[in-house]
Write a protein that holds these residues in place. Structure first.
Motif, PDB file in Angstrom:
ATOM      1  N   LEU A 220       0.834  -1.209   0.000  1.00 42.97           N
ATOM      2  CA  LEU A 220       0.000   0.000   0.000  1.00 42.97           C
ATOM      3  C   LEU A 220       0.868   1.258   0.000  1.00 42.97           C
ATOM      4  CD1 LEU A 220      -2.729  -1.066   2.622  1.00 42.97           C
ATOM      5  CD2 LEU A 220      -2.986  -0.923   0.135  1.00 42.97           C
ATOM      6  N   SER A 221       1.987   1.200   0.708  1.00 41.91           N
ATOM      7  CA  SER A 221       2.911   2.344   0.725  1.00 41.91           C
ATOM      8  C   SER A 221       4.312   1.855   1.095  1.00 41.91           C
ATOM      9  CB  SER A 221       2.455   3.408   1.732  1.00 41.91           C
ATOM     10  OG  SER A 221       2.520   2.910   3.058  1.00 41.91           O
ATOM     11  N   ILE A 222       5.299   2.652   0.695  1.00 48.13           N
ATOM     12  CA  ILE A 222       6.702   2.378   1.034  1.00 48.13           C
ATOM     13  C   ILE A 222       7.322   3.665   1.559  1.00 48.13           C
ATOM     14  CG2 ILE A 222       8.971   1.644   0.211  1.00 48.13           C
ATOM     15  CD1 ILE A 222       7.639   0.168  -2.057  1.00 48.13           C
ATOM     16  N   ASP A 223       7.914   3.597   2.741  1.00 45.77           N
ATOM     17  CA  ASP A 223       8.639   4.736   3.306  1.00 45.77           C
ATOM     18  C   ASP A 223      10.108   4.344   3.465  1.00 45.77           C
ATOM     19  OD1 ASP A 223       6.348   6.393   3.621  1.00 45.77           O
ATOM     20  OD2 ASP A 223       5.798   5.244   5.412  1.00 45.77           O
ATOM     21  N   THR A 224      10.991   5.133   2.887  1.00 41.91           N
ATOM     22  CA  THR A 224      12.426   4.851   2.975  1.00 41.91           C
ATOM     23  C   THR A 224      13.026   5.589   4.165  1.00 41.91           C
ATOM     24  OG1 THR A 224      12.564   4.581   0.578  1.00 41.91           O
ATOM     25  CG2 THR A 224      14.623   4.969   1.746  1.00 41.91           C
ATOM     26  N   LEU A 225      13.754   4.859   4.974  1.00 43.19           N
ATOM     27  CA  LEU A 225      14.339   5.457   6.174  1.00 43.19           C
ATOM     28  C   LEU A 225      15.701   6.092   5.917  1.00 43.19           C
ATOM     29  CD1 LEU A 225      13.464   2.790   8.914  1.00 43.19           C
ATOM     30  CD2 LEU A 225      12.297   4.928   8.376  1.00 43.19           C
ATOM     31  N   ASP A 226      16.293   5.850   4.726  1.00 41.62           N
ATOM     32  CA  ASP A 226      17.638   6.354   4.438  1.00 41.62           C
ATOM     33  C   ASP A 226      18.603   5.929   5.550  1.00 41.62           C
ATOM     34  OD1 ASP A 226      19.617   7.665   3.021  1.00 41.62           O
ATOM     35  OD2 ASP A 226      19.253   9.597   3.972  1.00 41.62           O
ATOM     36  N   TYR A 227      18.535   4.653   5.871  1.00 37.89           N
ATOM     37  CA  TYR A 227      19.276   4.115   7.031  1.00 37.89           C
ATOM     38  C   TYR A 227      19.645   2.675   6.695  1.00 37.89           C
ATOM     39  CZ  TYR A 227      20.014   3.794  12.183  1.00 37.89           C
ATOM     40  OH  TYR A 227      20.532   3.692  13.452  1.00 37.89           O
ATOM     41  N   LYS A 228      20.936   2.423   6.578  1.00 41.12           N
ATOM     42  CA  LYS A 228      21.372   1.069   6.259  1.00 41.12           C
ATOM     43  C   LYS A 228      21.221   0.168   7.481  1.00 41.12           C
ATOM     44  CE  LYS A 228      24.599   2.347   2.608  1.00 41.12           C
ATOM     45  NZ  LYS A 228      23.644   1.916   1.577  1.00 41.12           N
ATOM     46  N   MET A 229      20.921  -1.102   7.210  1.00 45.56           N
ATOM     47  CA  MET A 229      20.735  -2.047   8.308  1.00 45.56           C
ATOM     48  C   MET A 229      22.008  -2.163   9.142  1.00 45.56           C
ATOM     49  SD  MET A 229      19.242  -5.916   8.068  1.00 45.56           S
ATOM     50  CE  MET A 229      19.143  -6.992   9.514  1.00 45.56           C
ATOM     51  N   ARG A 230      23.156  -2.151   8.475  1.00 46.57           N
ATOM     52  CA  ARG A 230      24.417  -2.256   9.215  1.00 46.57           C
ATOM     53  C   ARG A 230      24.623  -1.048  10.120  1.00 46.57           C
ATOM     54  NH1 ARG A 230      27.978  -1.312   5.521  1.00 46.57           N
ATOM     55  NH2 ARG A 230      27.881  -3.369   4.567  1.00 46.57           N
ATOM     56  N   ASP A 231      24.274   0.139   9.636  1.00 47.10           N
ATOM     57  CA  ASP A 231      24.431   1.336  10.462  1.00 47.10           C
ATOM     58  C   ASP A 231      23.511   1.297  11.683  1.00 47.10           C
ATOM     59  OD1 ASP A 231      26.362   2.352   8.805  1.00 47.10           O
ATOM     60  OD2 ASP A 231      24.970   3.573   7.637  1.00 47.10           O
ATOM     61  N   ALA A 232      22.315   0.720  11.507  1.00 46.19           N
ATOM     62  CA  ALA A 232      21.415   0.564  12.655  1.00 46.19           C
ATOM     63  C   ALA A 232      22.043  -0.349  13.695  1.00 46.19           C
ATOM     64  CB  ALA A 232      20.072   0.011  12.200  1.00 46.19           C
ATOM     65  N   MET A 233      22.686  -1.421  13.232  1.00 49.87           N
ATOM     66  CA  MET A 233      23.368  -2.339  14.143  1.00 49.87           C
ATOM     67  C   MET A 233      24.497  -1.629  14.884  1.00 49.87           C
ATOM     68  SD  MET A 233      23.421  -5.483  11.378  1.00 49.87           S
ATOM     69  CE  MET A 233      24.829  -6.280  12.143  1.00 49.87           C
ATOM     70  N   ILE A 234      25.306  -0.878  14.145  1.00 44.34           N
ATOM     71  CA  ILE A 234      26.439  -0.179  14.763  1.00 44.34           C
ATOM     72  C   ILE A 234      25.944   0.829  15.798  1.00 44.34           C
ATOM     73  CG2 ILE A 234      28.331   1.443  14.306  1.00 44.34           C
ATOM     74  CD1 ILE A 234      28.621   0.042  11.550  1.00 44.34           C
TER      75      ILE A 234
END
Length: 255
Positions: A220-234
């Protein structure tokens, strides 16, 4: 110097070297090349090695930086036949937490739950220090986090997929498998509502059909967080002195 800057400089260095080589010998024809077997017998080019060494050494220091600690081995579920794993739970929970904060700040909305793929978590972590190098070993891909909104039809496809999978990391959702069907589903501590639309954080790779998660396509919708999964982990590990994780029965077989 941050690891991101170190990687950036290494990239610039590579481009510089390629450009330098091209400028020295710009007129090679197709018939001038020959195959050279890459093996330990090849000698390095001292001039290039000396040029790279400071950047290599800086990068090694950054990669060996300790960012957290674990009192136990953090394991994946790959090859175990189990639906849950300590590392799968930890990664999905911490990414859900980091993404939820960013999503609320940027969009003013709440993420309902998280789904990732088992194969995306590449290696376990032995108990002890957790370093920046572990982040690149666990997640060598440049996957970006996105939030998709699914209707009831897509949600049914998602739950059926999970019930017939061998266990994929997920957070803030619990379910059991019985006769290849998802039962006792709860999201955020509440019973699953078949009439509700749900917001799920996942990666751009899975949204494009990776691991046959086609239910993420055309949401229905897509929102991009501009956030890499690896950076979230770090970001999570850098603010967490010691990680604590356990198997909590979020994904089990019904008795």
């Amino acid at each position: 110097m941050s690891y991101k800057k170190a990687l950036y400089l290494l990239g610039i260095l590579t481009i510089f070297l390629i450009a330098s080589c091209n400028s020295d010998k710009p007129s090679k024809s197709r018939s001038d090349f020959s195959y050279i077997e890459v093996s330990d017998s090849l000698e390095g080019v001292k001039k290039i090695e000396n040029f790279i060494k400071p950047y290599h050494d800086t990068l090694e220091v950054e990669l060996n930086k300790v960012i957290s600690y674990s009192k136990e081995d953090l394991l994946t579920s790959r090859g175990t036949g189990k639906l849950e794993s300590t590392l799968g739970n930890l990664i999905s929970d911490l990414v859900y937490e980091q993404a939820s904060e960013r999503y609320k700040n940027n969009f003013g909305k709440q993420i309902d739950f998280a789904v990732f793929n088992r194969g995306g978590i590449r290696t376990p972590i032995a108990k002890g220090d957790i370093t920046l190098r572990h982040m690149f070993e666990i997640m060598p891909f440049e996957n970006t986090l996105i939030v998709v909104t699914l209707d009831s039809v897509k949600m049914t496809e998602l739950l059926n997929y999970m019930a017939n999978s061998k266990g994929h990391p997920m957070s803030n959702i619990r379910l059991k498998i019985k006769d290849n069907m998802a039962t006792d589903v709860s999201i955020g501590g509440k019973d699953y509502d078949k009439t509700k639309q749900y917001k799920i954080v996942t990666t751009d790779y899975l949204q494009h059909g990776g691991d046959r998660m086609y239910f993420f396509s055309d949401p229905l919708s897509i929102d991009t967080l501009d956030y890499k999964m690896r950076d979230a982990m770090i970001d999570y590990f850098e603010k967490t002195d010691t990680v604590n994780v356990e198997l909590d029965g979020r994904f089990t077989y019904a008795e």
